[in-house]
Design an enzyme around this catalytic site. Sequence first.
Site, short mmCIF file in Angstrom:
data_model
loop_
_atom_site.label_atom_id
_atom_site.label_comp_id
_atom_site.label_asym_id
_atom_site.label_seq_id
_atom_site.Cartn_x
_atom_site.Cartn_y
_atom_site.Cartn_z
N HIS A 84 -2.91 -4.35 2.79
CA HIS A 84 -1.49 -3.48 2.81
C HIS A 84 -0.65 -3.84 1.71
O HIS A 84 -0.24 -3.16 0.83
CB HIS A 84 -0.94 -3.11 4.35
CG HIS A 84 0.22 -2.32 4.14
ND1 HIS A 84 -0.14 -1.00 4.76
CD2 HIS A 84 1.46 -2.28 3.90
CE1 HIS A 84 1.22 -0.43 4.55
NE2 HIS A 84 2.06 -1.20 4.19
N GLU A 85 -0.25 -5.20 2.03
CA GLU A 85 0.87 -5.58 1.47
C GLU A 85 0.40 -5.99 -0.27
O GLU A 85 1.44 -5.96 -0.98
CB GLU A 85 1.53 -7.04 1.88
CG GLU A 85 2.24 -6.81 3.13
CD GLU A 85 3.30 -5.58 3.34
OE1 GLU A 85 3.69 -5.34 2.42
OE2 GLU A 85 3.03 -5.26 4.50
N HIS A 94 0.92 -2.82 -2.17
CA HIS A 94 2.17 -2.61 -2.90
C HIS A 94 2.28 -3.80 -3.83
O HIS A 94 3.04 -3.20 -5.22
CB HIS A 94 3.39 -3.28 -1.67
CG HIS A 94 3.68 -2.11 -0.58
ND1 HIS A 94 3.95 -0.85 -0.73
CD2 HIS A 94 3.69 -2.44 0.84
CE1 HIS A 94 4.28 -0.23 0.25
NE2 HIS A 94 4.20 -1.14 1.44
N HIS A 115 0.80 -2.18 -6.95
CA HIS A 115 1.75 -1.11 -7.42
C HIS A 115 2.88 -1.70 -8.39
O HIS A 115 3.13 -1.23 -9.47
CB HIS A 115 2.38 -0.35 -6.46
CG HIS A 115 2.64 1.21 -6.64
ND1 HIS A 115 3.45 1.82 -5.68
CD2 HIS A 115 2.76 1.96 -7.73
CE1 HIS A 115 3.69 3.18 -6.34
NE2 HIS A 115 3.19 3.18 -7.54
#
Length: 699
Positions: free
Chosen positions: A488-489, A492, A495
Amino acid sequence: MGNNRVRYRIHSRTSKAVAINNPVLDTEGLPRFTAIRAEHIEPAIDEILADNRRQVEAILASAVPQPTWKNLIEPLEAINDRLRKAWSPVAHMNAVVNNEALRAAYNACLPKLSEYYTELAQNARLFRALGTLRDSATFSRLDRAQQQTIDHALRDFRLAGVALPAREKARFKANAQRLAELAARFEDNLLDATNNWQKLLTDPARLAGLPEAARYTARQAAARAGEQGWRLALDFPTYHAVMTYAEDRALRHELYEAWNTRASDAGPDAHRWDNHPVMEEILALRGEQARLLGLRNYAELSLQTKMAPSTDAVLEFLEDLARRSRPQALAELAELQRCARDAYGLDSLEAWDIGFYSEQLRRRRFQLSAEDLRPYFPIDGVLAGLFAIVERLYGIRIAARGGVETWHPDVRFYEIRDAEGLLRGQFYTDLYARANKRGGAWMDECRVRWRRAEGLQTPVAYLTCNFTPPAQEAPARLSHEEVLTLFHEFGHGLHHMLTRVDWPGVSGINGVPWDAVELPSQFMENWAWERPALELFARHYESGAALPAEFFQQLKAGRNFQSAMQMVRQLELALFDFRLHLEPQPPTAARIYQLLDEVRERVAVLKPPTFNRFPCNFAHVFAGGYAAGYYSYKWAEVLSADAYARFEEEGLFNPQTGRAFLESILEKGGSEDAMTLFEAFRGRKPSIEPLLHHSGLTA
């Protein structure tokens, strides 16, 4: 215009000389973490803020009456980028190696920074110059990212009260400063309350059921304190291990109460770091800010920068998901209650029993415990697998790099390069829980991509988690839930780092609506459930054996175990947050809990004990930027599930599909409308059906 550029370059050369004595001022390379001391921070920030104010006046003198991108936007980006780069390591160290001196310096700077940013955003001359540029013929000749930068800036000026009368403008500015101080106090109280609680156990029987890694961590903590036995703390890995595996019900009760009363008027440290007055003041000031801008409440203000079109749309979205998921959640809870009663003789299921008996039920149904999987997820293998997955998806290469200053021995540094070998991004990882480190997991910016006159500034990220550290001679081994967190991290981080946008205001995650920013992170989690991806890294840390097929089948079968209970819990938090910020009057502490009870009555299936003080540690909303925005997780999950459905249709590692996601979502940052970008990738508007399917809910 030329004179202004010369003044800025002269100052840049001067600052390098000053930086020899103050590492915070050395912003040209990566942060000098080992050199930064608390006494460096406030003088450096004071110097930069004073210089920035002088530079703003010089920029205005140069840009008026004919503002252009070159004489207005670029020099503004330059001064604010320097400030961001100076403050970034300070804020990060305050979160991950917090101490009294560092905290004092950090908190001393917060009101100064808030004053500067509000002053900048309320500068009517700058606002008019931006408006003149927006209305000029040159605007149409700018690229889309440049246009979006200007449009966002004009919006943010309005939301900072630039058009308010002088008295209201001053009030807005004072409120903004106070809100920054209160957010820091909320987090300080929570960190202090978390760090203060300790429990020494000397009877090994009380540790029955706990995994070996948790026992080892507790034994080491006691040894460091010069004690015999096992010392438990409120770091999340310890808390989670006790609540999930400890057979001692009284021990689970004690930790549950300590965890859920942190920074409140109840529990073992009642009133010592009470966040109730902090919350009341935060909510009152947020409401006042919204009313000063002519809005009815803070929820309306929050949505000014998000995808959701209205407060009604958010409520309808959340309540629709609740209607779809609550019946199944009630059935899941009933099953858990039957299991606890029939198999274990427990008549009344309390809040501190849920995690433990859920794990027992999971084992009975799937013949698999979360701890059975942990040996197959050694940290180095998981990282290598994660990197291999994104390399196949996006044609990039990731490699460790040594010789970089860090803030702790556990920290590692990596570089991302594209197929041609060009540097695309860099990142630090700080993965283990420890004292004086804020709980949770997050990605934050160290450097933003920006094409300066001197060359391209590479984006740099911090990736922070709080996993169980290595035990004895064995490497750290992750639970599957922790694997999901890491994926998940890193989503980020991708991105932020893979952006192709050259202007900081809309580069990476900047300028992306808060309710779309979770799309790449939630999207990345999906690969941790897929056999072809797990084959890249799920290997036993000792034997090297691949994850057995039966383990994978049981893992996959349990993916939606109690998924409806998890769904309604997230909806409870989202609705509570949103309704809290819809209040027409500043809510008192009593009203906060009344609202929470009303939401739970409509949505929740579990009612916590009366001593529970969850709002006092809801840092996402009171200190973490999610105010009237916690719904964003579910809003973005609709986007992420639907985006992933295309990979399910076309192939998990289909290079064309991966390139399309890279080019449509990851590389574009905030340079275009979020819905436009999603539709460019998916070929249509988002559908809720993939989310329902992935969550095990019927349409």
